[in-house]
Design a protein around this motif. Structure first.
Motif, PDB file in Angstrom:
ATOM      1  N   PHE A 257      37.775  49.216  40.024  1.00 36.11           N
ATOM      2  CA  PHE A 257      36.692  49.215  39.032  1.00 36.11           C
ATOM      3  C   PHE A 257      37.125  48.464  37.765  1.00 36.11           C
ATOM      4  O   PHE A 257      36.361  47.696  37.177  1.00 36.11           O
ATOM      5  CB  PHE A 257      36.318  50.663  38.696  1.00 36.11           C
ATOM      6  CG  PHE A 257      35.314  50.795  37.589  1.00 36.11           C
ATOM      7  CD1 PHE A 257      33.957  50.606  37.823  1.00 36.11           C
ATOM      8  CD2 PHE A 257      35.724  51.112  36.290  1.00 36.11           C
ATOM      9  CE1 PHE A 257      33.031  50.722  36.796  1.00 36.11           C
ATOM     10  CE2 PHE A 257      34.810  51.231  35.255  1.00 36.11           C
ATOM     11  CZ  PHE A 257      33.449  51.035  35.513  1.00 36.11           C
ATOM     12  N   ASN A 258      38.362  48.686  37.343  1.00 36.71           N
ATOM     13  CA  ASN A 258      38.853  48.067  36.105  1.00 36.71           C
ATOM     14  C   ASN A 258      39.186  46.584  36.266  1.00 36.71           C
ATOM     15  O   ASN A 258      39.212  45.835  35.279  1.00 36.71           O
ATOM     16  CB  ASN A 258      40.123  48.773  35.616  1.00 36.71           C
ATOM     17  CG  ASN A 258      39.851  50.132  34.999  1.00 36.71           C
ATOM     18  OD1 ASN A 258      38.710  50.434  34.615  1.00 36.71           O
ATOM     19  ND2 ASN A 258      40.881  50.965  34.910  1.00 36.71           N
ATOM     20  N   ALA A 259      39.470  46.176  37.491  1.00 32.88           N
ATOM     21  CA  ALA A 259      40.029  44.830  37.724  1.00 32.88           C
ATOM     22  C   ALA A 259      39.251  43.708  37.041  1.00 32.88           C
ATOM     23  O   ALA A 259      39.875  42.804  36.459  1.00 32.88           O
ATOM     24  CB  ALA A 259      40.169  44.567  39.225  1.00 32.88           C
ATOM     25  N   PRO A 260      37.912  43.718  37.064  1.00 32.61           N
ATOM     26  CA  PRO A 260      37.207  42.579  36.434  1.00 32.61           C
ATOM     27  C   PRO A 260      37.557  42.377  34.958  1.00 32.61           C
ATOM     28  O   PRO A 260      37.538  41.243  34.477  1.00 32.61           O
ATOM     29  CB  PRO A 260      35.726  42.949  36.599  1.00 32.61           C
ATOM     30  CG  PRO A 260      35.691  43.869  37.775  1.00 32.61           C
ATOM     31  CD  PRO A 260      36.981  44.640  37.729  1.00 32.61           C
ATOM     32  N   VAL A 261      37.878  43.473  34.239  1.00 37.75           N
ATOM     33  CA  VAL A 261      38.216  43.292  32.820  1.00 37.75           C
ATOM     34  C   VAL A 261      39.723  43.384  32.571  1.00 37.75           C
ATOM     35  O   VAL A 261      40.199  43.004  31.505  1.00 37.75           O
ATOM     36  CB  VAL A 261      37.496  44.330  31.915  1.00 37.75           C
ATOM     37  CG1 VAL A 261      35.995  44.200  32.035  1.00 37.75           C
ATOM     38  CG2 VAL A 261      37.950  45.736  32.210  1.00 37.75           C
ATOM     39  N   ALA A 262      40.485  43.905  33.534  1.00 40.77           N
ATOM     40  CA  ALA A 262      41.932  44.082  33.327  1.00 40.77           C
ATOM     41  C   ALA A 262      42.744  43.124  34.200  1.00 40.77           C
ATOM     42  O   ALA A 262      43.946  43.324  34.393  1.00 40.77           O
ATOM     43  CB  ALA A 262      42.335  45.527  33.616  1.00 40.77           C
ATOM     44  N   GLU A 263      42.099  42.099  34.715  1.00 38.95           N
ATOM     45  CA  GLU A 263      42.768  41.177  35.641  1.00 38.95           C
ATOM     46  C   GLU A 263      44.077  40.630  35.048  1.00 38.95           C
ATOM     47  O   GLU A 263      45.114  40.610  35.707  1.00 38.95           O
ATOM     48  CB  GLU A 263      41.822  40.023  36.000  1.00 38.95           C
ATOM     49  CG  GLU A 263      42.392  38.996  36.979  1.00 38.95           C
ATOM     50  CD  GLU A 263      42.683  39.581  38.369  1.00 38.95           C
ATOM     51  OE1 GLU A 263      41.915  40.451  38.834  1.00 38.95           O
ATOM     52  OE2 GLU A 263      43.694  39.180  38.961  1.00 38.95           O
ATOM     53  N   ALA A 264      44.024  40.228  33.774  1.00 45.86           N
ATOM     54  CA  ALA A 264      45.219  39.626  33.161  1.00 45.86           C
ATOM     55  C   ALA A 264      46.368  40.627  33.118  1.00 45.86           C
ATOM     56  O   ALA A 264      47.512  40.300  33.479  1.00 45.86           O
ATOM     57  CB  ALA A 264      44.892  39.130  31.757  1.00 45.86           C
ATOM     58  N   GLN A 265      46.058  41.861  32.708  1.00 48.20           N
ATOM     59  CA  GLN A 265      47.133  42.856  32.584  1.00 48.20           C
ATOM     60  C   GLN A 265      47.652  43.305  33.944  1.00 48.20           C
ATOM     61  O   GLN A 265      48.863  43.457  34.137  1.00 48.20           O
ATOM     62  CB  GLN A 265      46.624  44.049  31.778  1.00 48.20           C
ATOM     63  CG  GLN A 265      46.413  43.675  30.317  1.00 48.20           C
ATOM     64  CD  GLN A 265      45.416  44.572  29.625  1.00 48.20           C
ATOM     65  OE1 GLN A 265      44.897  45.526  30.201  1.00 48.20           O
ATOM     66  NE2 GLN A 265      45.137  44.264  28.371  1.00 48.20           N
ATOM     67  N   TYR A 266      46.756  43.531  34.888  1.00 50.02           N
ATOM     68  CA  TYR A 266      47.215  43.912  36.231  1.00 50.02           C
ATOM     69  C   TYR A 266      48.049  42.776  36.842  1.00 50.02           C
ATOM     70  O   TYR A 266      49.030  43.024  37.548  1.00 50.02           O
ATOM     71  CB  TYR A 266      46.023  44.237  37.138  1.00 50.02           C
ATOM     72  CG  TYR A 266      45.305  45.545  36.812  1.00 50.02           C
ATOM     73  CD1 TYR A 266      45.908  46.529  36.035  1.00 50.02           C
ATOM     74  CD2 TYR A 266      44.033  45.802  37.310  1.00 50.02           C
ATOM     75  CE1 TYR A 266      45.252  47.713  35.742  1.00 50.02           C
ATOM     76  CE2 TYR A 266      43.366  46.991  37.033  1.00 50.02           C
ATOM     77  CZ  TYR A 266      43.972  47.940  36.242  1.00 50.02           C
ATOM     78  OH  TYR A 266      43.321  49.117  35.959  1.00 50.02           O
ATOM     79  N   SER A 267      47.654  41.545  36.556  1.00 46.54           N
ATOM     80  CA  SER A 267      48.421  40.399  37.079  1.00 46.54           C
ATOM     81  C   SER A 267      49.817  40.365  36.472  1.00 46.54           C
ATOM     82  O   SER A 267      50.800  40.055  37.153  1.00 46.54           O
ATOM     83  CB  SER A 267      47.703  39.087  36.765  1.00 46.54           C
ATOM     84  OG  SER A 267      46.444  39.062  37.387  1.00 46.54           O
ATOM     85  N   GLU A 268      49.907  40.665  35.173  1.00 47.54           N
ATOM     86  CA  GLU A 268      51.228  40.684  34.519  1.00 47.54           C
ATOM     87  C   GLU A 268      52.121  41.743  35.157  1.00 47.54           C
ATOM     88  O   GLU A 268      53.309  41.507  35.417  1.00 47.54           O
ATOM     89  CB  GLU A 268      51.069  40.967  33.014  1.00 47.54           C
ATOM     90  CG  GLU A 268      50.526  39.772  32.235  1.00 47.54           C
ATOM     91  CD  GLU A 268      49.968  40.150  30.862  1.00 47.54           C
ATOM     92  OE1 GLU A 268      49.293  39.296  30.271  1.00 47.54           O
ATOM     93  OE2 GLU A 268      50.190  41.293  30.403  1.00 47.54           O
ATOM     94  N   ILE A 269      51.560  42.933  35.401  1.00 40.84           N
ATOM     95  CA  ILE A 269      52.353  43.992  36.039  1.00 40.84           C
ATOM     96  C   ILE A 269      52.782  43.539  37.432  1.00 40.84           C
ATOM     97  O   ILE A 269      53.961  43.661  37.801  1.00 40.84           O
ATOM     98  CB  ILE A 269      51.551  45.306  36.141  1.00 40.84           C
ATOM     99  CG1 ILE A 269      51.196  45.852  34.758  1.00 40.84           C
ATOM    100  CG2 ILE A 269      52.344  46.349  36.930  1.00 40.84           C
ATOM    101  CD1 ILE A 269      50.253  47.052  34.784  1.00 40.84           C
TER     102      ILE A 269
ATOM    103  N   LYS B 253      52.615  38.737  43.970  1.00 41.62           N
ATOM    104  CA  LYS B 253      51.754  37.646  43.524  1.00 41.62           C
ATOM    105  C   LYS B 253      51.020  38.145  42.276  1.00 41.62           C
ATOM    106  O   LYS B 253      50.519  39.277  42.268  1.00 41.62           O
ATOM    107  CB  LYS B 253      50.754  37.350  44.648  1.00 41.62           C
ATOM    108  CG  LYS B 253      49.838  36.185  44.401  1.00 41.62           C
ATOM    109  CD  LYS B 253      49.139  35.831  45.737  1.00 41.62           C
ATOM    110  CE  LYS B 253      47.916  34.970  45.480  1.00 41.62           C
ATOM    111  NZ  LYS B 253      46.684  35.732  45.224  1.00 41.62           N
ATOM    112  N   PRO B 254      50.985  37.339  41.194  1.00 45.50           N
ATOM    113  CA  PRO B 254      50.354  37.852  39.968  1.00 45.50           C
ATOM    114  C   PRO B 254      48.832  37.932  40.076  1.00 45.50           C
ATOM    115  O   PRO B 254      48.110  37.039  39.663  1.00 45.50           O
ATOM    116  CB  PRO B 254      50.790  36.853  38.887  1.00 45.50           C
ATOM    117  CG  PRO B 254      51.213  35.637  39.613  1.00 45.50           C
ATOM    118  CD  PRO B 254      51.562  36.002  41.019  1.00 45.50           C
ATOM    119  N   SER B 255      48.355  39.053  40.627  1.00 49.15           N
ATOM    120  CA  SER B 255      46.911  39.271  40.722  1.00 49.15           C
ATOM    121  C   SER B 255      46.647  40.767  40.801  1.00 49.15           C
ATOM    122  O   SER B 255      47.519  41.543  41.227  1.00 49.15           O
ATOM    123  CB  SER B 255      46.339  38.593  41.967  1.00 49.15           C
ATOM    124  OG  SER B 255      46.700  39.325  43.123  1.00 49.15           O
TER     125      SER B 255
END
Ligand SMILES: [Zn+2]
Length: 379
Positions: free
Chosen positions: A293-305, A312-314
């Motif tokens: 649910f969060n991925a569309p707005v947290a893509e950058a942060q989840y990718s960094e983690i 793979k950064p995604s």
């Protein structure tokens, strides 16, 4: 760079066997205090974890009183009873020894034993007006991070919990000995370890108080925990893995104490409050739908983690990895496995939608219909 504040426990001791050195390690914290009130539970006592540290404290001249009646999800009446015992004993310092429940209880006992403010006036954020007794916390599980957080949660009714959040709850010392976690059963090791990863993920994506210090701690915690959970589950005597888990859970605790958890914990609370599902397991089960649910707005942060832990950064890679770990360690994945059905969803979703403490931390706004859809996804 935005302005921020960061607080944590001032003195941290980590290492295998350090619990046997508790008396000498604690000396600078306890100073002239000689009457030490110990808060633990029957499980910790029966496992014999506390015997050697307490014997060493007595040999060093401390007078001890041990309260071992702490139960999971500490009820208010029990916390008050423990506090009354501490006061009657004339406690000069408090030692919390165990999992999240004994540590949370000890944190509150240290405040109440002074007798200067009633518990009823401490609930909420920054309501504590007293300075507590010197407090030392020794965790025997790797997950809650309670030894370094400024929060304590109490069960106040059949299904209701209330929290105290205050800098006054920070202890003066946390002592972490991986040896104490050696005997943790596989399922508890897995669930509490994933909960610690959730602490790190939610601290890293908190939209209000994320900061460079909590970010650094969260990323390091993720790396330690991701590598260690499966190893500790495969071999409970793998002390390197146990150490990484204990350290990772503590670092995640420091992170989320300053950059608090959000939607995953909000979704997990009704599972614990209504169905008494353990905290770590609750969080593990609701994690994947909230990440999606969060991925569309947290893509950058989840990718960094994801990138930081070698994926793979995604966001998709992070979600896949969290589901893979839960599968590999045999954690339940569906609400139906926990005795929760379609008919329970509206009641749980109402609880979540009313959680104005945690939801504002979540990267994406969660409404009632979103919450229902996320629960339905994992029925
Ligand atoms: Zn948690």
């Amino acid at each position: 760079m935005s302005a921020f504040e960061f607080r944590t426990v001032p003195h941290i001791v980590f290492g295998e066997g350090t619990s046997r050195q508790l008396a000498e390690k604690a000396a600078p914290v306890l100073k002239s205090a000689r009457r030490l009130f110990v808060v633990t539970d029957k499980g910790v006592r029966a496992a014999g974890l506390i015997d050697a540290p307490l014997a060493a404290l007595e040999a060093a001249g401390f007078t001890l009183e041990t309260y071992d009646d702490v139960v999971a999800d500490p009820p208010e009446a029990m916390v008050l009873e423990a506090s009354a015992r501490a006061k009657a004993f004339g406690a000069e310092a408090v030692l919390g020894f165990g999992g999240g429940s004994p540590m949370d209880t000890a944190k509150i006992v240290a405040l109440l034993a002074t007798g200067d403010q009633p518990l009823s006036e401490m609930y909420g954020v920054d309501k504590v007006r007293v300075t507590g007794l010197p407090l030392i916390l020794v965790p025997t599980t790797a997950g809650t991070g309670s030894e370094v957080t400024s929060v304590a949660v109490i069960t106040t009714g059949a299904t209701s919990k209330r929290g105290i959040a205050s800098g006054a709850l920070y202890g003066q010392m946390a002592l972490l000995d991986p040896e104490l976690t050696r005997g943790l059963p596989r399922h508890a090791t897995a669930a509490t370890g994933i909960d610690a990863m959730v602490h790190a993920i939610e601290a890293y994506t908190n939209k209000r108080s994320k900061n460079p210090v909590s970010d650094a701690l969260a990323l390091t915690a993720m790396k330690l925990l991701q590598g260690a959970i499966e190893r500790a589950c495969a071999d409970g005597n793998d002390m390197a893995a146990r150490g990484d888990m204990l350290l990772g859970a503590m670092l995640a605790g420091q992170a989320f104490s300053n950059s608090p958890v959000g939607g995953v914990h909000a979704m997990a609370y009704p599972l614990g409050g209504i169905f008494h599902v353990p905290h770590g397991l609750s969080n593990s089960v609701v994690l994947p739908p909230v990440l999606r649910f969060n991925a569309p707005v947290a893509e950058a942060q989840y990718s960094e983690i994801a990138g930081h832990i070698g994926l793979k950064p995604s966001s998709a890679a992070l979600i896949d990895e969290m589901e893979r770990i839960a599968e590999a360690v045999g954690i339940e994945r569906r609400l139906s496995q926990l005795g929760i059905s379609h008919n329970d969803v509206p009641r749980m979703a109402e609880d979540v939608a009313a959680n104005d403490r945690l939801l504002p931390n979540n990267p994406r706004e969660m409404g009632y219909d979103d919450i229902v859809a996320m629960y339905e996804e994992i029925l």
